[in-house]
Design a protein around this motif. Structure first.
Motif, PDB file in Angstrom:
ATOM      1  N   MET A   1       0.683  -1.873  -0.024  1.00  0.00           N
ATOM      2  CA  MET A   1       0.395  -0.343   0.250  1.00  0.00           C
ATOM      3  C   MET A   1       1.091   1.365  -0.261  1.00  0.00           C
ATOM      4  O   MET A   1       0.793   2.321  -0.963  1.00  0.00           O
ATOM      5  N   LYS A   2       1.981   1.656   0.620  1.00  0.00           N
ATOM      6  CA  LYS A   2       2.867   2.246   0.935  1.00  0.00           C
ATOM      7  C   LYS A   2       3.865   2.375  -0.459  1.00  0.00           C
ATOM      8  O   LYS A   2       4.479   3.074  -1.102  1.00  0.00           O
ATOM      9  N   VAL A   3       3.611   1.369  -1.537  1.00  0.00           N
ATOM     10  CA  VAL A   3       4.883   1.281  -2.593  1.00  0.00           C
ATOM     11  C   VAL A   3       3.604   1.966  -3.663  1.00  0.00           C
ATOM     12  O   VAL A   3       3.558   2.984  -4.418  1.00  0.00           O
TER      13      VAL A   3
ATOM     14  N   MET B   1      -2.483   5.724  -6.156  1.00  0.00           N
ATOM     15  CA  MET B   1      -3.938   5.358  -5.634  1.00  0.00           C
ATOM     16  C   MET B   1      -4.047   7.182  -5.306  1.00  0.00           C
ATOM     17  O   MET B   1      -5.080   7.256  -5.432  1.00  0.00           O
ATOM     18  N   ARG B   2      -3.590   8.164  -4.947  1.00  0.00           N
ATOM     19  CA  ARG B   2      -3.717   9.512  -4.641  1.00  0.00           C
ATOM     20  C   ARG B   2      -3.322  10.103  -5.827  1.00  0.00           C
ATOM     21  O   ARG B   2      -4.354  11.456  -5.864  1.00  0.00           O
ATOM     22  N   ALA B   3      -2.754   9.451  -6.738  1.00  0.00           N
ATOM     23  CA  ALA B   3      -3.618  10.869  -8.395  1.00  0.00           C
ATOM     24  C   ALA B   3      -4.425  10.449  -9.165  1.00  0.00           C
ATOM     25  O   ALA B   3      -5.331  10.537  -9.730  1.00  0.00           O
TER      26      ALA B   3
ATOM     27  N   HIS C   1      -6.303  -3.713  -6.074  1.00  0.00           N
ATOM     28  CA  HIS C   1      -5.622  -3.087  -4.786  1.00  0.00           C
ATOM     29  C   HIS C   1      -5.492  -1.519  -5.143  1.00  0.00           C
ATOM     30  O   HIS C   1      -4.847  -0.303  -3.619  1.00  0.00           O
ATOM     31  N   ILE C   2      -5.211  -0.907  -5.960  1.00  0.00           N
ATOM     32  CA  ILE C   2      -5.279   0.257  -6.660  1.00  0.00           C
ATOM     33  C   ILE C   2      -7.146   0.858  -6.328  1.00  0.00           C
ATOM     34  O   ILE C   2      -6.726   1.801  -5.456  1.00  0.00           O
ATOM     35  N   ARG C   3      -7.693   0.455  -6.154  1.00  0.00           N
ATOM     36  CA  ARG C   3      -9.046   0.972  -5.484  1.00  0.00           C
ATOM     37  C   ARG C   3      -9.058   0.596  -4.213  1.00  0.00           C
ATOM     38  O   ARG C   3      -9.910   1.569  -3.619  1.00  0.00           O
ATOM     39  N   GLN C   4      -8.775  -0.159  -3.788  1.00  0.00           N
ATOM     40  CA  GLN C   4      -8.688  -0.178  -2.087  1.00  0.00           C
ATOM     41  C   GLN C   4      -8.007   0.826  -1.851  1.00  0.00           C
ATOM     42  O   GLN C   4      -8.783   1.377  -0.146  1.00  0.00           O
TER      43      GLN C   4
ATOM     44  N   ARG D   1      -9.149   4.079   0.831  1.00  0.00           N
ATOM     45  CA  ARG D   1      -8.392   4.397   1.889  1.00  0.00           C
ATOM     46  C   ARG D   1      -8.166   6.929   1.820  1.00  0.00           C
ATOM     47  O   ARG D   1      -8.279   7.406   2.282  1.00  0.00           O
ATOM     48  N   GLU D   2      -7.265   6.844   0.190  1.00  0.00           N
ATOM     49  CA  GLU D   2      -6.642   7.880   0.320  1.00  0.00           C
ATOM     50  C   GLU D   2      -7.962   8.940   0.124  1.00  0.00           C
ATOM     51  O   GLU D   2      -8.292  10.370   0.262  1.00  0.00           O
ATOM     52  N   GLY D   3      -9.796   8.839  -0.087  1.00  0.00           N
ATOM     53  CA  GLY D   3     -10.528   9.327  -1.137  1.00  0.00           C
ATOM     54  C   GLY D   3     -11.184   9.415   0.417  1.00  0.00           C
ATOM     55  O   GLY D   3     -12.009  10.555  -0.276  1.00  0.00           O
TER      56      GLY D   3
END
Length: 454
Positions: free
Chosen positions: A391-393, A398-400, A419-422, A426-428
């Motif tokens: 998730m960190k990598v 994900m932020r973009a 993974h990206i959608r998860q 979190r980010e959104g």
């Protein structure tokens, strides 16, 4: 000594039948040679967690050099490698034919293979990587398996974490009670009347284990697109490509799978069929990894030359034959993630090219392209030890994606998409106006929707 190389990179076959390949002293010497060069270069600091782990080890040593790092501390560096190949394909200036002769991913693979050879196996990883067995068994009880693997299931997920080392918060792929091969036989593609007649091309869709057992919709979308464009089709699944076993260092098993699949596809290639893989990791195995594992196998060579990635194949049709009519704009825009194993195929950004064939799909406007590792890495990304690392990598991706806030999120790698959608969830969660797309999709699913075929 040259700093980098302008020559086209090449790759040496894996010498996995040589006893020296598994000799621990020779392996340690090669690890030290390569890691010392990596420490002196540090271009790959932001690719994955392997390189920060290496650099932190060196920086914490008394001399600030590799000579004071204990060899036992190399294992966490190896464990963090997902075999994405991006360091080799996009960053490293010292790959062959440079005289330094660096191949970091294959050195990490050699380390894992040597561990297996000397009896140090990852028992849980071995079980998770048995994709054909797991897919067949889970498919028999798909509703129960999917309920048990549901994120947030407080009854089953803590048990899975304790017994199977699968992080309780990791999004897991679903299983399907009806495989892609079975669906393809019972649900023939609806060929648009405007489509060209059969005869221009013949293609065998390689279902892949993910497409066959987890998400047959990817294969159905590909089948409908190709049929609409006049391609004579069949869907085949002789077995897994072996990428999950490669991650475990089981090269012998990968070679066995390569021989089985290559033999199964050989008669079709002789009949003029192209082989089209649905998942980039599988296309990479057929095109590049298998010929390096079995460099003298003529059927493996023949299959490598006949294999296309699905996005690559659709773009090839568009360029050489022209696409059948019927594409319409997609509402809400698309954020497209380019998978590492698609980039490692050295074929260009074919998913981007494919999406830009859709009317009004303009990069930088309705189409946002993210070309960076999502941090999943197959079964690696769901393990308890590595889930949060992944998730960190993947956080920049994900932020973009959250910032773009498009209606659709798509990745060529289905596991990366989950993974990206998860991560976007979190980010959104505290972002005003952000709407999480209902699911992560493969680009061919969106292309089929643009055709009105789904």
């Amino acid at each position: 000594m040259r700093e980098g190389s302008l020559d086209a990179p090449t790759r040496h076959p894996l010498d996995w039948n040589n006893p020296d390949f598994y000799d621990l002293e020779k392996l340690d010497a090669e690890m030290r040679r390569v890691l010392d060069i990596c420490h002196g270069c540090r271009r790959c600091f932001n690719l994955c967690d392997s390189f920060p782990r290496l650099f932190d080890l060196v920086d914490a040593s008394p001399t600030g050099e590799l000579d004071e790092v204990d060899s036992k501390d190399f294992k966490p560096i190896v464990d963090a490698c997902t075999l994405c190949d991006l360091c080799y394909m996009t960053k490293c200036p010292y790959v062959p034919p440079h005289e330094f002769n660096l191949d970091f991913p294959h050195l990490m693979l050699r380390y894992r293979a040597a561990e297996r050879h000397h009896g140090h196996k990852d028992a849980i990883g071995d079980q998770l990587s048995q994709t054909d067995r797991n897919g067949k068994l889970a498919g028999l009880v798909a509703p129960i398996a999917n309920w048990a693997s549901e994120r947030g299931n407080a009854l089953t997920r803590p048990v899975m974490e304790a017994v199977m080392d699968v992080h309780r918060d990791a999004e897991l792929p679903k299983f399907n009670s009806k495989t892609l091969v079975a669906r393809a036989k019972s649900e023939p593609s609806a060929v648009n009347r405007a489509a060209p007649a059969f005869g221009k091309r013949k293609a065998a869709i390689y279902a892949t284990c993910f497409g066959n057992y987890n998400n047959p919709d990817i294969g159905i979308a590909a089948q409908k697109i190709l049929a609409h464009n006049g391609v004579e089709l069949r869907v085949e699944y002789p077995g897994c490509c072996g990428m999950p076993r490669l991650e475990q260092g089981d090269i012998a098993d990968v070679a066995k799978k390569a021989r089985v699949v290559a033999e199964a596809f050989s008669p079709l290639i002789d009949q003029g069929y192209d082989i089209v893989a649905l998942v980039p990791s599988c296309a990479l195995m057929l095109k590049f990894e298998w010929p390096l594992i079995l460099p003298n196998d003529p059927l493996v060579k023949k299959l490598a030359q006949a294999t296309f990635d699905i996005s690559e194949y659709i773009v090839d049709i568009a360029k050489k034959d022209g696409l059948a009519p019927g594409l319409k704009p997609l509402e809400g825009g698309v954020t497209l993630h380019l998978a590492c194993h698609a980039r490692a195929q050295n074929m260009g950004a074919k998913a981007t090219e494919m999406m830009k064939l859709i009317p009004d799909m303009k990069q930088g406007e309705s189409l946002a392209v993210i070309e960076r590792c999502a941090g999943h890495g197959g079964s690696w990304g769901v393990r308890k030890e590595f889930f949060e690392v992944g998730m960190k990598v993947g956080k920049p991706v994900m932020r973009a994606a959250v910032k773009e806030n498009k209606a659709h999120i798509a990745s060529e790698c289905p596991l990366a998409g989950l993974h990206i959608r998860q991560g976007m969830e979190r980010e959104g969660k505290d972002k005003d106006g952000f709407v999480l797309p209902p699911k992560a999709e493969h680009p061919v699913e969106l292309f089929a929707k643009a055709y009105g075929l789904l």
